[in-house]
Write a protein that holds these residues in place. Sequence first.
Motif, PDB file in Angstrom:
ATOM      1  N   ASN A 118      -4.270   6.021   5.555  1.00  6.49           N
ATOM      2  CA  ASN A 118      -4.146   5.602   4.158  1.00  6.49           C
ATOM      3  C   ASN A 118      -2.645   5.584   3.793  1.00  6.49           C
ATOM      4  O   ASN A 118      -1.962   6.612   3.876  1.00  6.49           O
ATOM      5  N   HIS A 119      -2.148   4.421   3.392  1.00 10.78           N
ATOM      6  CA  HIS A 119      -0.715   4.221   3.131  1.00 10.78           C
ATOM      7  C   HIS A 119      -0.139   5.237   2.132  1.00 10.78           C
ATOM      8  O   HIS A 119       0.957   5.784   2.346  1.00 10.78           O
ATOM      9  N   ILE A 120      -0.868   5.474   1.051  1.00  7.80           N
ATOM     10  CA  ILE A 120      -0.325   6.366   0.011  1.00  7.80           C
ATOM     11  C   ILE A 120      -0.289   7.823   0.501  1.00  7.80           C
ATOM     12  O   ILE A 120       0.648   8.570   0.216  1.00  7.80           O
ATOM     13  N   GLY A 122       0.338   8.498   3.434  1.00 11.52           N
ATOM     14  CA  GLY A 122       1.545   8.440   4.269  1.00 11.52           C
ATOM     15  C   GLY A 122       2.791   8.702   3.437  1.00 11.52           C
ATOM     16  O   GLY A 122       3.675   9.463   3.850  1.00 11.52           O
ATOM     17  N   HIS A 123       2.859   8.094   2.245  1.00 12.64           N
ATOM     18  CA  HIS A 123       4.024   8.341   1.386  1.00 12.64           C
ATOM     19  C   HIS A 123       4.177   9.846   1.105  1.00 12.64           C
ATOM     20  O   HIS A 123       5.288  10.374   1.121  1.00 12.64           O
ATOM     21  N   ILE A 124       3.064  10.516   0.842  1.00 11.15           N
ATOM     22  CA  ILE A 124       3.144  11.962   0.554  1.00 11.15           C
ATOM     23  C   ILE A 124       3.640  12.698   1.810  1.00 11.15           C
ATOM     24  O   ILE A 124       4.533  13.542   1.742  1.00 11.15           O
ATOM     25  N   THR A 307      10.763   4.335   0.665  1.00 15.10           N
ATOM     26  CA  THR A 307      10.163   2.996   0.678  1.00 15.10           C
ATOM     27  C   THR A 307       9.370   2.846   1.991  1.00 15.10           C
ATOM     28  O   THR A 307       9.428   3.716   2.859  1.00 15.10           O
ATOM     29  N   ASP A 308       8.619   1.746   2.112  1.00 13.12           N
ATOM     30  CA  ASP A 308       7.661   1.635   3.211  1.00 13.12           C
ATOM     31  C   ASP A 308       8.311   1.757   4.588  1.00 13.12           C
ATOM     32  O   ASP A 308       9.331   1.116   4.865  1.00 13.12           O
ATOM     33  N   ASN A 309       7.719   2.573   5.441  1.00 15.83           N
ATOM     34  CA  ASN A 309       8.231   2.813   6.797  1.00 15.83           C
ATOM     35  C   ASN A 309       7.075   3.320   7.654  1.00 15.83           C
ATOM     36  O   ASN A 309       6.010   3.653   7.121  1.00 15.83           O
TER      37      ASN A 309
HETATM   38 ZN    ZN Z   1       4.365   1.974  -0.080  1.00 12.18          ZN
END
Ligand code: ZN
Length: 344
Positions: A118-120, A122-124, A307-309
């Motif tokens: 889950n992308h979000i 991942g942000h955490i 930011t996205d990575n």
């Molecule tokens: Zn993102």
Amino acid sequence: MNNLQNKENLTILAIESSCDETACAILRDGKILGECISTQIEIHRLYGGVVPEIASRNHVLSIDAVVKDALNKSGLNKEDIDCIAVTKGAGLLGSLLVGVSYAKGLAFALGKPLIGINHIRGHIAANYIEHPELTPPYVGLIVSGGHSAVALVNSKTHLEIKGTTADDACGEAFDKVARVLGLPYPGGPEIEKLAKEGTPCIPMPKVKMKNPLDFSYSGLKTAVINYVHNASQKGEEINKADVACSFQKSAVEMLAEHAVLLANQENVKSIAIAGGVAANGALREAVESKAEPFGIKVYYPSKRLCTDNASMIASEAYVQIRSGAEFSSLDLDAHATLSLITDC
Ligand code: ZN
Ligand code: KG4
């Protein structure tokens, strides 16, 4: 349960392609060995925002080179990888499918397990890469192009959303305000840059929500749009830097207040900021200055990890595998929307 849960030197290759960055990273036990990001910002800037069809086509063009570059930088061979992780959502469906299909092919060819992330989440998890000392419970302040939320993170795999946005996400409001001010895509960093030359002298509306932890950005965004349009109808010049600064101050204060309110309500002493807007210096300062009097420590990833990575995707995969999550099958699908709570 999975067969890598207790493996030493757990090595994960992760792929991220949910929006306009094609990224790959290799992490061993949560530490980055190699990473590569190919950004499409310059291409989409021509259109003032991401064009989904163009994004998918460019992911197809770059993904193989990005994976090879990340592997080269890591000094490892494909055979040294234990598991392939990939963003399964949320995001642009066509873009996600490029990463998911590539990851499935790689996992199948190497005979390695696959895990959809889950992308979000991942942000955490980006916070754990540089701050291994960050341990739950803490407050997660999640601010990206599609999400604004405050959550109580009870454990690395369990969180409770305590406040969310009633309308626009915070990053979306930054992008829309930037567009009204004639700034290029993506708007968030442009607003931040311009705000440094202005003062917060323009009054902005303060929204009161029924749940004091909820957000609303639509009123703030509309106030800026009306201010700009009224001035243009009267033929008056506006000071764009003052508009950017006033908007940004109001936007980040709402986030900071809610994060600190939740931390105090739950009596936790750490706040972690996550998502693209976490790169914003004014937000970091606002949260730190409101948290400091209460002895609350504030964490955020370095800017390139906000930011996205793909490193953040590998970091979340590491959390999931260590907690015993099931691997995904080769039927793994991509999802334009995912719940932060249930779709791990
Ligand atoms: Zn993102
Ligand atoms: O997390 P992210 O890269 O993508 C999503 O998952 O949505 O977040 C992108 C959002 C965009 O709205 C962008 O304008 C915003 O993050 N952003 C910023 C900054 N850098 C990126 N907003 C404010 N200040 C920044 N420095």
